[in-house]
Motif scaffolding. Sequence first.
Motif, PDB file in Angstrom:
ATOM      1  N   SER A  44       0.829  -1.214   0.000  1.00 35.49           N
ATOM      2  CA  SER A  44       0.000   0.000   0.000  1.00 35.49           C
ATOM      3  C   SER A  44       0.861   1.259   0.000  1.00 35.49           C
ATOM      4  O   SER A  44       0.533   2.253  -0.656  1.00 35.49           O
ATOM      5  CB  SER A  44      -0.940  -0.009   1.209  1.00 35.49           C
ATOM      6  N   ARG A  45       1.986   1.215   0.697  1.00 37.10           N
ATOM      7  CA  ARG A  45       2.846   2.400   0.755  1.00 37.10           C
ATOM      8  C   ARG A  45       3.634   2.598  -0.526  1.00 37.10           C
ATOM      9  O   ARG A  45       3.935   3.738  -0.911  1.00 37.10           O
ATOM     10  CB  ARG A  45       3.777   2.295   1.964  1.00 37.10           C
ATOM     11  N   SER A  86      -2.977   2.421   3.789  1.00 38.25           N
ATOM     12  CA  SER A  86      -1.736   2.521   4.551  1.00 38.25           C
ATOM     13  C   SER A  86      -2.005   2.768   6.035  1.00 38.25           C
ATOM     14  O   SER A  86      -1.406   2.138   6.912  1.00 38.25           O
ATOM     15  CB  SER A  86      -0.866   3.641   3.971  1.00 38.25           C
ATOM     16  N   PRO A 268       5.497   7.558   4.523  1.00 41.02           N
ATOM     17  CA  PRO A 268       5.605   6.194   3.989  1.00 41.02           C
ATOM     18  C   PRO A 268       7.033   5.769   3.685  1.00 41.02           C
ATOM     19  O   PRO A 268       7.303   4.571   3.549  1.00 41.02           O
ATOM     20  CB  PRO A 268       4.761   6.262   2.710  1.00 41.02           C
TER      21      PRO A 268
END
Length: 302
Positions: A44-45, A86, A268
């Motif tokens: 996701s990051r 995230s 992130p």
Amino acid sequence: ALAAGEFSMGILGNAFIGLVNCMGWIKNRKITSIDLILTSLAISRICLLCIILLDCFILVLYPDVYTAGKQMRIIDFFWTLTNHLSVWFATCLSIFYFLKIANFYHPLFLWMKWRIDSMIPRILLGCLALSAFISLVVTENLNDDFRYCVKTKRKANVTVRCRVNKAQYASIKICLNLLTFLPFSASLISFLLLILSLWRHNRQMKVSATRCRDFNIEAHVGAMKAVISFLLLFIAYYLAFLVATSSYFMPENELAVIIGELIALIYPSSHSFILILGSKKLRQTSLTVLWKVEYILNRRNF
């Protein structure tokens, strides 16, 4: 250049986490709950970093692209999706640490502690469904001529319409993304309960007067470092987001947006390295990789 540097570091850290866990998954034909959460968080990051970097480059190099509503909808959908994923996955990690490490004897806590491993896949899928729903709502409420208003400064009626559009867009986006304070609150509660659990454990250790090495304390401290780093970076990330969003009300807002997105990239990018240092498996693998790289470079020099 700064955005590209932060992006490269973030991709390196998150790709390393995902690659190590996926290789272990293929080798052992199974994956632990903690590795599944870390892998989902890393993916996701990586996607979030790509969206933020793309937004930076379009804003700087091709600002006219923002006059089209279609491109704006696509970017906003994927930014909102990866952003929420995230945050929710990081919250799942915080709660998982809490349930696995903390020591409480409440029946609900013991039930959750016993069931958490089997619930993790369904929880992650639920986070994906919720994030996709929020992203669709954001995209649906986005005005096609919003970016046109950001760039256009003409007659009075256009100015009034642009103010309405910008205010509506900013308020919708801020309100919907404030939903991420729900997982933030859950992570904060997990952190406070970990402190309480550590304090109770220390008190019990003093009563028993033991001097041996206590791995439970080390586990508490390691989990709290991971959770507090997420909370601090999350606060910085959302302050940057508010700067970028509120800048739409200002003239010549590109610089404020760029600064906000540069700060947002830190979250992130850097948190992945904190997770690597906090995981024994990832830390040892990273040291092995660094040793092999150093060995190859030394051989080439000779």
